[in-house]
Design an enzyme around this catalytic site. Structure first.
Site, PDB file in Angstrom:
ATOM      1  N   ARG A  62      32.389 -27.536 -68.854  1.00 34.31           N
ATOM      2  CA  ARG A  62      33.003 -26.521 -67.978  1.00 34.31           C
ATOM      3  C   ARG A  62      34.414 -26.928 -67.579  1.00 34.31           C
ATOM      4  NH1 ARG A  62      29.137 -24.521 -63.363  1.00 34.31           N
ATOM      5  NH2 ARG A  62      30.811 -22.981 -63.179  1.00 34.31           N
ATOM      6  N   GLN A  94      32.588 -17.951 -54.795  1.00 36.07           N
ATOM      7  CA  GLN A  94      31.440 -18.658 -55.355  1.00 36.07           C
ATOM      8  C   GLN A  94      31.889 -19.470 -56.559  1.00 36.07           C
ATOM      9  OE1 GLN A  94      27.681 -15.874 -55.230  1.00 36.07           O
ATOM     10  NE2 GLN A  94      29.502 -14.632 -55.628  1.00 36.07           N
ATOM     11  N   ASP A  97      36.160 -22.853 -60.156  1.00 36.41           N
ATOM     12  CA  ASP A  97      37.454 -23.111 -60.800  1.00 36.41           C
ATOM     13  C   ASP A  97      38.555 -23.059 -59.734  1.00 36.41           C
ATOM     14  OD1 ASP A  97      36.982 -19.789 -61.806  1.00 36.41           O
ATOM     15  OD2 ASP A  97      38.648 -20.370 -60.498  1.00 36.41           O
ATOM     16  N   HIS A 112      30.500 -22.878 -53.224  1.00 34.53           N
ATOM     17  CA  HIS A 112      29.650 -23.570 -54.216  1.00 34.53           C
ATOM     18  C   HIS A 112      30.302 -24.832 -54.749  1.00 34.53           C
ATOM     19  CE1 HIS A 112      27.246 -19.642 -55.116  1.00 34.53           C
ATOM     20  NE2 HIS A 112      26.901 -20.215 -53.987  1.00 34.53           N
ATOM     21  N   CYS A 120      30.497 -39.151 -54.429  1.00 33.36           N
ATOM     22  CA  CYS A 120      29.425 -40.144 -54.593  1.00 33.36           C
ATOM     23  C   CYS A 120      28.097 -39.520 -54.154  1.00 33.36           C
ATOM     24  CB  CYS A 120      29.725 -41.365 -53.707  1.00 33.36           C
ATOM     25  SG  CYS A 120      28.430 -42.616 -53.791  1.00 33.36           S
ATOM     26  N   GLY A 180      33.359  -8.967 -58.651  1.00 34.44           N
ATOM     27  CA  GLY A 180      32.862  -9.675 -59.833  1.00 34.44           C
ATOM     28  C   GLY A 180      31.712 -10.614 -59.561  1.00 34.44           C
ATOM     29  N   THR A 181      30.711 -10.134 -58.852  1.00 32.43           N
ATOM     30  CA  THR A 181      29.541 -10.978 -58.606  1.00 32.43           C
ATOM     31  C   THR A 181      28.283 -10.120 -58.712  1.00 32.43           C
ATOM     32  OG1 THR A 181      28.408 -12.457 -57.030  1.00 32.43           O
ATOM     33  CG2 THR A 181      29.829 -10.728 -56.079  1.00 32.43           C
ATOM     34  N   GLU A 207      30.090  -3.745 -63.533  1.00 32.48           N
ATOM     35  CA  GLU A 207      28.843  -2.959 -63.461  1.00 32.48           C
ATOM     36  C   GLU A 207      28.270  -3.069 -62.058  1.00 32.48           C
ATOM     37  OE1 GLU A 207      26.229  -4.943 -66.284  1.00 32.48           O
ATOM     38  OE2 GLU A 207      27.264  -6.791 -65.790  1.00 32.48           O
ATOM     39  N   ALA A 223      38.229  -6.574 -62.851  1.00 34.37           N
ATOM     40  CA  ALA A 223      38.910  -6.967 -61.610  1.00 34.37           C
ATOM     41  C   ALA A 223      40.419  -6.992 -61.779  1.00 34.37           C
ATOM     42  CB  ALA A 223      38.399  -8.334 -61.167  1.00 34.37           C
TER      43      ALA A 223
END
Ligand code: APR
Length: 233
Positions: A62, A94, A97, A112, A120, A180-181, A207, A223
């Site tokens: 990722r 969420q 990036d 998130h 650690c 966009g979620t 959607e 978006a």
């Protein structure tokens, strides 16, 4: 254009769809990450205990995908809107990036966690910037205390970050906009219902989300194309 009053307080919740046009895959779409990886094998404390190498392989992949990605018009609209509205705009994402920051957003709440930070798994050392990718069979990193260094990500079964601050902002907002979620992961999926009746709830995405009934209005589309038409930042 979304009609706003000079006193409106906006709460934005963004999800993977806001980074899709920047080339970062979503989770549940056609080429979504959860089509190729099992959550319980790469994104949970149990996975970390059982196979930390596989977890680092997933987050290394990722990091490699996100590193060259650039912000798209959706990110830039939110950054410009923040400049204009200042503390009347709260941006909760969420996404892990850093495209909101790259676009110029100064106050981003990553509920998130952050892909380019590690921490650690034993001591309370502050999470630190880390772009390292661990190619097998590299020795996995350890902290000074002997604990393992893990991705600074909120895994399934863990508590998201800054929830007190997020709920205070939800209680103060007059307009809640989700972008966009898919509306399936808690607690973010319940934010719209939490403010419904007291604030306008707006959805922007390709959607209808699973929690579409919580929204007073829905703007379907990408978006990067819809947000610039809704906000003249
Ligand atoms: N513009 C707007 N919306 C889009 C676009 C786009 N270009 N492309 C995809 N979408 C929409 C999809 O229709 C879908 O509703 O974005 C949504 C992405 O949904 P998910 O892949 O489920 O991502 P998200 O809702 O952010 O996932 C929430 O789940 O896996 C966990 O922690 C992870 O933060 C993530 C959380």
């Amino acid at each position: 254009m979304l009609a706003l009053s000079p006193t409106d307080r906006l709460f934005f919740l963004t999800g993977a769809g806001v980074s899709a046009e920047s080339g970062i895959p979503t989770f549940r779409g056609v080429n979504g990450l959860w089509r190729n990886y099992r959550i319980e094998e790469v994104a949970s404390p149990h996975a970390w205990r059982r196979d930390p190498r596989l977890v680092w392989e997933f987050y290394s992949m990722r990091r490699r995908v996100a590193a060259p990605a650039k912000p798209n018009p959706a990110h830039f609209v939110l950054a410009k809107l923040e400049q204009k509205l200042q503390d009347r705009l709260f941006l909760c994402t969420q996404n892990v990036d850093d495209l909101h920051e790259q676009a110029g957003s100064m106050r981003v709440v990553h509920m998130h966690g952050e892909l380019f930070k590690s921490r650690c798994d034993r001591c309370t050392r502050t999470p630190f910037h880390d772009t390292t990718t661990y190619d097998l069979p590299a020795e996995l990193p350890r902290g000074d205390c002997g604990g393992r260094i893990r991705p600074h990500i909120c895994w399934f079964g863990e508590m998201p970050f800054e929830l007190d601050r997020i709920f205070r902002a939800l209680d103060e907002c007059t307009v809640f906009i989700a972008v966009g979620t898919s509306g399936v992961v808690e607690p973010a999926a319940s934010f719209a219902a939490h403010v419904r009746g007291r604030a306008r709830t707006v959805y922007v995405g390709e959607e209808e989300p699973a929690n579409v009934s919580a929204f007073t209005e829905c703007h379907l589309g990408r978006a990067g194309e819809v947000l610039p038409t809704l906000f003249c930042a």
